[in-house]
Design a protein around this motif. Structure first.
Motif, PDB file in Angstrom:
ATOM      1  N   ASP A 158       0.799  -1.212   0.000  1.00 54.88           N
ATOM      2  CA  ASP A 158       0.000   0.000   0.000  1.00 54.88           C
ATOM      3  C   ASP A 158       0.840   1.273   0.000  1.00 54.88           C
ATOM      4  OD1 ASP A 158       0.875  -0.666   2.524  1.00 54.88           O
ATOM      5  OD2 ASP A 158      -0.778   0.333   3.549  1.00 54.88           O
ATOM      6  N   LEU A 159       2.166   1.150   0.002  1.00 56.82           N
ATOM      7  CA  LEU A 159       3.037   2.328   0.017  1.00 56.82           C
ATOM      8  C   LEU A 159       3.911   2.450  -1.221  1.00 56.82           C
ATOM      9  CD1 LEU A 159       4.304   2.296   3.728  1.00 56.82           C
ATOM     10  CD2 LEU A 159       2.479   3.697   2.739  1.00 56.82           C
ATOM     11  N   ASP A 191       3.465   2.602  -4.312  1.00 55.77           N
ATOM     12  CA  ASP A 191       3.043   3.509  -5.388  1.00 55.77           C
ATOM     13  C   ASP A 191       2.945   4.963  -4.924  1.00 55.77           C
ATOM     14  OD1 ASP A 191       2.528   1.665  -7.661  1.00 55.77           O
ATOM     15  OD2 ASP A 191       1.070   0.793  -6.298  1.00 55.77           O
ATOM     16  N   ASN A 192       3.121   5.194  -3.632  1.00 62.15           N
ATOM     17  CA  ASN A 192       2.981   6.546  -3.086  1.00 62.15           C
ATOM     18  C   ASN A 192       4.311   7.291  -3.216  1.00 62.15           C
ATOM     19  OD1 ASN A 192       2.619   8.871  -1.592  1.00 62.15           O
ATOM     20  ND2 ASN A 192       1.697   7.848   0.157  1.00 62.15           N
ATOM     21  N   SER A 249       5.396   9.944  -1.952  1.00 56.63           N
ATOM     22  CA  SER A 249       5.902  10.543  -0.712  1.00 56.63           C
ATOM     23  C   SER A 249       6.302   9.507   0.331  1.00 56.63           C
ATOM     24  CB  SER A 249       4.846  11.477  -0.111  1.00 56.63           C
ATOM     25  OG  SER A 249       3.672  10.762   0.228  1.00 56.63           O
ATOM     26  N   ALA A 250       6.067   8.217   0.053  1.00 54.21           N
ATOM     27  CA  ALA A 250       6.390   7.163   1.029  1.00 54.21           C
ATOM     28  C   ALA A 250       7.894   6.924   1.069  1.00 54.21           C
ATOM     29  CB  ALA A 250       5.665   5.872   0.679  1.00 54.21           C
ATOM     30  N   THR A 273      -3.392   0.401   5.071  1.00 53.43           N
ATOM     31  CA  THR A 273      -4.647   1.060   4.747  1.00 53.43           C
ATOM     32  C   THR A 273      -5.723   0.007   4.530  1.00 53.43           C
ATOM     33  OG1 THR A 273      -4.235   1.054   2.362  1.00 53.43           O
ATOM     34  CG2 THR A 273      -3.403   2.943   3.619  1.00 53.43           C
TER      35      THR A 273
END
Length: 308
Positions: A202-203, A205-206, A208-209, A268
């Motif tokens: 869940d991170l 693709d982020n 800012s992760a 998430t």
């Protein structure tokens, strides 16, 4: 509703259920208003368009009639964009944020997740040349496509498939020469790439992760049976495989909501739901018994039984 669209995702179905509960509650209070301001919906559609999800893609993902949102974005039949939208549609749009599977193949998306997956596979020993070969694409085309500011949805989905298949597989066990795999690992280390264990699903693709670096993986992440030790209450750090094992156990055997499972694993809700649906689909493909929520009892049912 259009019958040509694919089945709604779990997130969409959950959003519709929340809307239906809210509608029944407000009707009971005599406060139901079937319309809501269109401006927040219009702003959300603009934000979706900025990440590559066009209006028609939103309509398809939510299984709305074609052009159901046209009066919100640009107006229809010469009229200006509407000031009101039905509450059902408006709340469905506001509660929607796409995952990769929702994007049409004609769209482009942020390349962060695609690049991180390719880099993580390089840490394992999978070179771009080998990935291109497995993807059925030329090496130059595959390599160059990773340099652009946007990534095509078909390429992003292809890399996700390769990543899910190969993240815990040694290339040497699949016909790749040892010296080729070792050279790839060496180059990945020199480039400062992070491996699969540094990223949660869940991170990754982020943009800012931040990765969970090896420095954070101490003795708490060493040893065997990490999942079982975590479930017994031991303070261990789960790697990707153990986290997936715990997630599936909690979803199948624990009387916990998706929100509670996500909180326990520091994920998430969307990531938990994706992992659960992916596990069921994989079981179907392999002809195994499809996991189901054996112990979970919805709160509404508990309240109904208590009131009976």
């Amino acid at each position: 509703m259009s019958t040509s669209n694919p089945p709604a995702s779990a997130a969409v179905l959950a959003a519709r259920a929340r809307w239906a509960r809210q509608r029944r509650r407000l009707i009971g209070y005599g406060q139901w208003d079937p319309f809501m301001p269109a401006e927040p919906v219009r702003a959300h559609l603009k934000a979706l368009a900025a990440v590559g999800m066009p209006r028609k893609g939103v309509e398809q993902a939510l299984r709305l009639q074609p052009d159901a949102l046209r009066h919100v974005t640009s107006g229809t039949y010469g009229y200006e964009p509407g000031k009101k939208v039905t509450r059902e549609i408006g709340q469905a749009v506001l509660g929607f944020w796409p995952v990769l599977e929702d994007f049409p193949d004609s769209a482009t998306v942020d390349p962060t997740g695609t690049r991180r997956r390719v880099e993580a596979l390089a840490v394992v020993g999978w070179s771009r040349a080998e990935l291109a070969k497995r993807a059925g694409r030329s090496y130059c085309s595959f390599k160059n496509s990773l340099r652009f500011d946007r990534t095509s949805v078909p390429l992003a989905k292809l890399v996700v498939r390769l990543y899910d298949e190969l993240w815990n597989q040694r290339p040497e066990d699949h016909g790749v020469r040892e010296w080729v795999a070792e050279r790839c690992r060496r180059q990945a280390r020199a480039a400062g790439f992070y491996g699969p264990l540094a990223w949660d699903d869940d991170l990754i693709d982020n943009p800012s992760a931040l990765p969970q670096t090896d420095a954070q993986v101490s003795l708490l992440a060493q040893g065997e049976n990490l999942a079982a030790r975590f479930l017994l209450g031991e303070s261990v750090i789960l790697d990707a495989a153990a986290r997936r094992e715990v997630l599936l156990h909690l979803m199948e055997w624990a009387d916990l909501t998706v929100e509670q499972v996500a909180e326990r694993l520091e994920m998430t809700e969307a990531a938990v739901s994706r992992a659960w649906e992916r596990a069921k689909e994989k079981a179907r493909e392999e002809g195994r018994t499809v996991p189901w929520r054996r112990a979970y009892v919805p709160q509404q049912l508990c309240e109904a039984v208590a009131a009976a």
